[in-house]
Design a protein around this motif. Structure first.
Motif, PDB file in Angstrom:
ATOM      1  N   GLU A   1       5.444   3.410   3.467  1.00  0.00           N
ATOM      2  CA  GLU A   1       5.175   2.012   3.779  1.00  0.00           C
ATOM      3  C   GLU A   1       6.157   1.441   4.792  1.00  0.00           C
ATOM      4  O   GLU A   1       5.879   0.433   5.412  1.00  0.00           O
ATOM      5  CB  GLU A   1       5.224   1.182   2.488  1.00  0.00           C
ATOM      6  CG  GLU A   1       4.133   1.541   1.488  1.00  0.00           C
ATOM      7  CD  GLU A   1       2.739   1.344   2.075  1.00  0.00           C
ATOM      8  OE1 GLU A   1       2.574   0.470   2.945  1.00  0.00           O
ATOM      9  OE2 GLU A   1       1.818   2.066   1.668  1.00  0.00           O
TER      10      GLU A   1
ATOM     11  N   ARG B   1      -5.734   2.889   8.603  1.00  0.00           N
ATOM     12  CA  ARG B   1      -4.841   3.413   7.569  1.00  0.00           C
ATOM     13  C   ARG B   1      -5.575   4.452   6.721  1.00  0.00           C
ATOM     14  O   ARG B   1      -5.001   5.483   6.336  1.00  0.00           O
ATOM     15  CB  ARG B   1      -4.351   2.259   6.688  1.00  0.00           C
ATOM     16  CG  ARG B   1      -3.475   2.715   5.514  1.00  0.00           C
ATOM     17  CD  ARG B   1      -2.197   3.437   5.995  1.00  0.00           C
ATOM     18  NE  ARG B   1      -1.349   3.788   4.877  1.00  0.00           N
ATOM     19  CZ  ARG B   1      -0.365   3.015   4.418  1.00  0.00           C
ATOM     20  NH1 ARG B   1      -0.113   1.839   4.990  1.00  0.00           N
ATOM     21  NH2 ARG B   1       0.382   3.397   3.407  1.00  0.00           N
ATOM     22  N   ARG B   2      -6.842   4.204   6.441  1.00  0.00           N
ATOM     23  CA  ARG B   2      -7.596   5.207   5.688  1.00  0.00           C
ATOM     24  C   ARG B   2      -7.713   6.507   6.475  1.00  0.00           C
ATOM     25  O   ARG B   2      -7.618   7.603   5.906  1.00  0.00           O
ATOM     26  CB  ARG B   2      -8.984   4.670   5.367  1.00  0.00           C
ATOM     27  CG  ARG B   2      -8.971   3.519   4.377  1.00  0.00           C
ATOM     28  CD  ARG B   2     -10.377   3.172   3.921  1.00  0.00           C
ATOM     29  NE  ARG B   2     -10.357   2.089   2.942  1.00  0.00           N
ATOM     30  CZ  ARG B   2     -11.398   1.695   2.233  1.00  0.00           C
ATOM     31  NH1 ARG B   2     -12.558   2.325   2.392  1.00  0.00           N
ATOM     32  NH2 ARG B   2     -11.310   0.703   1.369  1.00  0.00           N
TER      33      ARG B   2
ATOM     34  N   PRO C   1      -2.389  -1.254   4.316  1.00  0.00           N
ATOM     35  CA  PRO C   1      -3.271  -0.597   3.328  1.00  0.00           C
ATOM     36  C   PRO C   1      -4.696  -1.148   3.386  1.00  0.00           C
ATOM     37  O   PRO C   1      -4.913  -2.338   3.597  1.00  0.00           O
ATOM     38  CB  PRO C   1      -2.588  -0.912   1.996  1.00  0.00           C
ATOM     39  CG  PRO C   1      -1.152  -1.122   2.351  1.00  0.00           C
ATOM     40  CD  PRO C   1      -1.148  -1.760   3.705  1.00  0.00           C
TER      41      PRO C   1
ATOM     42  N   THR D   1      -2.731   7.035  -1.169  1.00  0.00           N
ATOM     43  CA  THR D   1      -1.992   6.649   0.029  1.00  0.00           C
ATOM     44  C   THR D   1      -0.783   7.563   0.165  1.00  0.00           C
ATOM     45  O   THR D   1       0.111   7.566  -0.687  1.00  0.00           O
ATOM     46  CB  THR D   1      -1.543   5.188  -0.067  1.00  0.00           C
ATOM     47  OG1 THR D   1      -2.707   4.375  -0.204  1.00  0.00           O
ATOM     48  CG2 THR D   1      -0.777   4.783   1.163  1.00  0.00           C
ATOM     49  N   LEU D   2      -0.781   8.327   1.262  1.00  0.00           N
ATOM     50  CA  LEU D   2       0.291   9.298   1.455  1.00  0.00           C
ATOM     51  C   LEU D   2       1.311   8.831   2.468  1.00  0.00           C
ATOM     52  O   LEU D   2       2.432   9.298   2.478  1.00  0.00           O
ATOM     53  CB  LEU D   2      -0.303  10.640   1.895  1.00  0.00           C
ATOM     54  CG  LEU D   2      -1.300  11.279   0.902  1.00  0.00           C
ATOM     55  CD1 LEU D   2      -1.856  12.568   1.481  1.00  0.00           C
ATOM     56  CD2 LEU D   2      -0.635  11.540  -0.430  1.00  0.00           C
ATOM     57  N   ALA D   3       0.906   7.913   3.360  1.00  0.00           N
ATOM     58  CA  ALA D   3       1.837   7.484   4.406  1.00  0.00           C
ATOM     59  C   ALA D   3       2.889   6.567   3.815  1.00  0.00           C
ATOM     60  O   ALA D   3       2.608   5.744   2.952  1.00  0.00           O
ATOM     61  CB  ALA D   3       1.081   6.740   5.513  1.00  0.00           C
TER      62      ALA D   3
ATOM     63  N   GLN E   1      -8.532   9.646  -1.232  1.00  0.00           N
ATOM     64  CA  GLN E   1      -7.201  10.229  -1.282  1.00  0.00           C
ATOM     65  C   GLN E   1      -6.185   9.135  -1.606  1.00  0.00           C
ATOM     66  O   GLN E   1      -6.346   7.989  -1.193  1.00  0.00           O
ATOM     67  CB  GLN E   1      -6.851  10.875   0.064  1.00  0.00           C
ATOM     68  CG  GLN E   1      -7.774  12.015   0.474  1.00  0.00           C
ATOM     69  CD  GLN E   1      -7.577  13.248  -0.374  1.00  0.00           C
ATOM     70  OE1 GLN E   1      -6.549  13.381  -1.045  1.00  0.00           O
ATOM     71  NE2 GLN E   1      -8.538  14.152  -0.376  1.00  0.00           N
TER      72      GLN E   1
ATOM     73  N   ASP F   1      -4.302   8.185   6.156  1.00  0.00           N
ATOM     74  CA  ASP F   1      -4.072   8.770   4.837  1.00  0.00           C
ATOM     75  C   ASP F   1      -4.873  10.045   4.646  1.00  0.00           C
ATOM     76  O   ASP F   1      -4.363  11.059   4.135  1.00  0.00           O
ATOM     77  CB  ASP F   1      -4.437   7.755   3.748  1.00  0.00           C
ATOM     78  CG  ASP F   1      -3.447   6.605   3.677  1.00  0.00           C
ATOM     79  OD1 ASP F   1      -2.341   6.749   4.234  1.00  0.00           O
ATOM     80  OD2 ASP F   1      -3.784   5.566   3.075  1.00  0.00           O
ATOM     81  N   ASP F   2      -6.144  10.030   5.069  1.00  0.00           N
ATOM     82  CA  ASP F   2      -6.970  11.225   4.920  1.00  0.00           C
ATOM     83  C   ASP F   2      -6.482  12.346   5.833  1.00  0.00           C
ATOM     84  O   ASP F   2      -6.546  13.534   5.477  1.00  0.00           O
ATOM     85  CB  ASP F   2      -8.429  10.898   5.228  1.00  0.00           C
ATOM     86  CG  ASP F   2      -9.073  10.098   4.101  1.00  0.00           C
ATOM     87  OD1 ASP F   2      -8.413   9.917   3.063  1.00  0.00           O
ATOM     88  OD2 ASP F   2     -10.232   9.647   4.263  1.00  0.00           O
TER      89      ASP F   2
ATOM     90  N   ALA G   1      -3.469  13.861   4.218  1.00  0.00           N
ATOM     91  CA  ALA G   1      -3.879  14.670   3.067  1.00  0.00           C
ATOM     92  C   ALA G   1      -4.371  16.040   3.521  1.00  0.00           C
ATOM     93  O   ALA G   1      -4.062  17.067   2.899  1.00  0.00           O
ATOM     94  CB  ALA G   1      -4.971  13.939   2.284  1.00  0.00           C
TER      95      ALA G   1
END
Length: 814
Positions: free
Chosen positions: A13, A51-52, A46, A9-11, A7, A55-56, A59
């Motif tokens: 920074e 963080r992964r 990141p 990166t949606l968050a 996915q 982000d998931d 999503a």
């Protein structure tokens, strides 16, 4: 299971945006993404694992998912839960129970593996290891609802899993010894998996009840639920189900695949049978955590099903940390030979073993041994089959012990009542074949008697695990092995020392390492250490190291001839004078052979630093008959070795006495050569004796030494005639100092020596010329030390007075 797609990166920074996104994801997932005092920019940077996960999660939230998907839970939920638990100081369970260090290590090891798996996900196709000869128990033989006894059937394992192994990268294992708290570690994983469905598998129905009881006590009883089958939904969120491997092998295909994301496999070495391992590989989507107490050999087999190791806590480390009770050992030489009993499936064939061991006399002897050594100490006895167990119980009760036998034939209610009576102290000895080898826990159990020996390291370790739990009245667990006291690790029968690869056996001594912090216990020792020990390791270098290090306590009766000689050499070099009497008992009581005694005396005479001890050893060595080569070595030693420089006269006197008493086995010519060689080495003393008795001795010896040619031969004839006219002692002294420079002179001297008398008479005469050793008493030594100190004090006083006289007077006094 479908792999989660990457996915974007949606968050956001910005730190504030990251914190807000983390709170939003926490409310959705049920696990925190940020912990107190953490910097969002660091922990949610990141490409980090957390963080992964964030982000998931964002999503899936954006996609309208009301709760995490199965794939997200598998990939991230346990990782976040472990971070939550480990962020506490100290980590605790729901009930408030603090996790111990080794349990925290297991959780931390699992967290490390999960973090690595989120960043790099290798394609695993199984991690099978070639199986060694040891067999593993197939849990499929477990009968639901009936406590099987007998010996659980052990089947050979497939050599290696071939082909694709789906889910192998999600199957982990950790190894902690029995009694070190694996159940609490499992509860730690349940705590971390508060947002996951958990399936716990164990190999016996008795352990299912035990898991229910212990997890309920830790605060997880509200999550218990029966197995969730296809088409059914959980009655409560994040259920916990406990079942047997046998049930799982039959019903894994009926389970709802979306209900469980974590499977905890208790006693993972019992999950290696073909049906059970196939079921695990088929039900491949969840994360698996296998718990085992087995050592290296079986661990290779466990790694075939559970490839990744997250924590290893060897038995020795657990003992050193004080997590388990120490273990002491008593070896009893077996009364029955089991060399004819075949090994089938990794252990002795049960019926053949029972035929050898189940005899009234042997059973009575075992009962008497237990009563005489341990009285009413709580213990557990392992027998060779059900009938043997009941026969043993009868004999144990006959000698006054409160003993009961239990087996697979025991009705469940009666079994529960018997075990409860044991806990209450109404029964002190439980006798079984294999029913109580795994899973049964009783902290008061102190003695483990292996009346049925085993060739399986796994079985042996599970047996002794029953007595390793801590108890206020237990100073240490006591293991009784029916093996020879000097048996090495190469024996077919597994012993405590072979299991732990110990270097030596000392009866009653602690075999496991001592805890770093020794806790004072009120309980008295049930077995006291013996003053002797014997090496049992088969490694030659390590055996010799034991002899070097522990020579004072080694019992030589258990050593072979070569090792006895090596031990005697070390002892002769090192023994102290005040230890001589106690040490000689090892020889007088028949613990060492004659060769070892001779070697001990030789080494003591040659290399011991104590002068008196060297003299005593030399006298003892020649007091017995001695062969030619050994006596020749002693003659060379006394006449030439620097260590004998101050005691040469006394050493020569001792050897001459041995010749005079015919203690040496050698031809006459050799005896004569030794006699005059020894006399020559004490020439000065012989000269003084001859001069004291015969005033002309010095003149004759001087004339012989200072003359040459025919004059020298004339002086030799005069000395010989004079020597033959004197007493044997004086004549022998003259001839001992005489040295010819021509063949004729040497012939005259040699002929005169033969005419003095027999070798024995001449040797005794020469010995009489040498002074006897002075008796050195403790009182005289104390007097010498006192005089020395007094002299030193007087000298210091005189120096002080001289210094005071030489010092100028102070100005005020002047």
């Amino acid at each position: 299971m479908q792999k989660t797609t990457e996915q974007p990166t949606l968050a956001p920074e910005a730190p504030d945006g990251l914190a807000a996104a983390a709170l939003q994801a926490e409310a959705w997932a049920g696990e925190p993404f940020l912990h107190p005092d953490e910097d969002p920019a660091v922990v949610l940077a990141p490409d980090t694992a957390r963080r992964r996960a964030l982000d998931d999660a964002l999503a899936e939230i954006e996609g309208g998912a009301p709760e995490p998907s199965y794939e997200w839970k598998i990939r991230y939920a346990l990782m976040l839960g472990l971070e939550r638990v480990l962020s506490q100081s100290p980590p605790r369970l729901e009930s408030g129970t603090e996790l111990r260090r080794h349990q925290i290590d297991a959780l931390a090891g699992m967290l490390t593996e999960l973090i690595a798996a989120t960043q790099v996900e290798p394609e695993l196709n199984g991690n099978g290891a070639v199986v060694e000869d040891e067999a593993a128990t197939d849990a499929d033989d477990e009968d639901e609802g009936v406590h099987l006894e007998e010996r659980a059937e052990e089947l050979p394992l497939p050599l290696e899993h071939v082909g694709k192994d789906p889910g192998a990268n999600r199957r982990y294992r950790f190894r902690h010894p029995t009694a070190s708290g694996k159940t609490i570690a499992a509860a730690g994983f349940v705590e971390a998996a508060r947002t996951l469905g958990v399936l716990i598998l164990t190999h016996r129905r008795l352990l299912v009840s035990q898991f229910h009881r212990e997890l309920k006590a830790e605060g997880y009883g509200a999550r218990f639920e029966d197995a969730i089958l296809r088409g059914a939904s959980p009655q409560r969120p994040n259920p916990v189900t406990v079942q047997t491997y046998a049930w799982f092998a039959r019903h894994w295909n009926d389970l709802n695949p979306a209900a469980y994301q974590l499977v905890i496999a208790d006693e993972a070495h019992t999950a290696l049978g073909e049906k059970t391992s196939n079921a695990i590989r088929s039900f491949s989507d969840p994360i698996y955590i296998g718990m085992t107490a087995t050592e290296q050999l079986i661990a290779k087999q466990v790694s075939d099903v559970f490839p990744a190791s997250i924590d290893e806590l060897p038995l020795g480390d657990a003992a050193r940390r004080g997590l388990i009770a120490p273990l002491r050992c008593l070896r009893v030489p077996p009364a029955a030979a089991i060399s004819s009993v075949p090994i089938v499936g990794g252990d002795f064939e049960e019926r053949a073993l029972a035929a050898v061991l189940d005899h009234t006399a042997l059973n009575q002897a075992a009962a008497s041994l237990y009563r005489d050594r341990f009285e009413n100490t709580p213990g557990i006895v392992y027998a060779a089959g059900v009938e043997h167990a009941y026969n043993l119980a009868k004999e144990f009760r006959a000698v006054g012990l409160r003993a009961e036998a239990v087996s697979g034939r025991t009705p469940p209610v009666q079994l529960a009542e018997t075990l409860a009576a044991y806990e209450r102290g109404e029964i002190n000895v439980l006798i079984n074949a294999m029913l109580l080898a795994e899973g049964w826990n009783s902290p008061r159990a102190t003695v483990c008697m292996h009346l049925a020996p085993t060739a399986s390291r796994r079985v042996y370790q599970q047996r002794i695990g029953r007595i390793m739990r801590m108890h206020p009245r237990k100073e240490a667990g006591v293991v009784i092995d029916f093996v020879p006291k000097g048996a090495t690790h190469n024996e077919r029968v597994v012993s405590l020392h072979s299991l732990l690869d110990a270097d030596f056996y000392r009866e009653g001594a602690r075999v496991t390492p001592a805890p770093r912090r020794r806790v004072q216990r009120r309980a008295r020792r049930k077995l006291s250490p013996a003053p002797w020990l014997v090496p049992v390791t088969p490694d030659v270098k390590r055996r010799l190291a034991v002899l070097d290090r522990e020579w004072q306590r080694v019992d030589p009766r258990f050593l072979d001839d070569d090792e006895q000689l090596y031990w005697a050499t070390i002892a002769g070099r090192s023994v102290r004078f005040d230890e001589r009497v106690e040490f000689v008992k090892k020889f007088t009581e028949g613990k060492a052979n004659r060769g070892a005694l001779e070697q001990f005396l030789n080494a003591c005479a040659a290399e011991n630093p104590n002068r008196r001890l060297r003299l005593i050893a030399l006298a003892d060595r020649v007091s017995m008959n001695i062969d030619r080569a050994s006596f020749d070595d002693l003659v060379t030693l006394v006449t030439q070795a620097p260590t004998w420089e101050k005691d040469r006269v006394q050493g020569v006197r001792t050897l001459l006495r041995a010749l005079g008493e015919s203690k040496v086995d050698a031809p006459e010519q050799i005896l004569a050569r030794w006699t005059w060689r020894l006399a020559r080495s004490t020439r000065k003393v012989q000269d003084r004796r001859a001069s004291a008795e015969f005033p002309e001795a010095k003149r004759l010896l001087g004339a012989l030494a200072n003359s040459r040619g025919h004059r020298h031969e004339e002086n030799a004839a005069k000395l010989v005639n004079a020597a033959l006219d004197q007493s044997r002692e004086v004549g022998a002294a003259l001839l001992a100092s005489a040295e010819g420079y021509t063949p004729r002179a040497n012939q005259l001297i040699d002929a005169a020596r033969e005419r003095l008398g027999s070798i024995q008479e001449v040797a005794n005469a020469l010995a009489d010329n040498l002074p006897a050793p002075k008796a050195s008493s403790g009182r005289s030594r104390r007097r010498r030390r006192k005089r020395k100190k007094k002299g030193q004090a007087q000298a210091q006083q005189a120096q002080a007075q001289a210094k005071a006289q030489d010092t100028p007077a102070p100005a005020a006094e002047a």
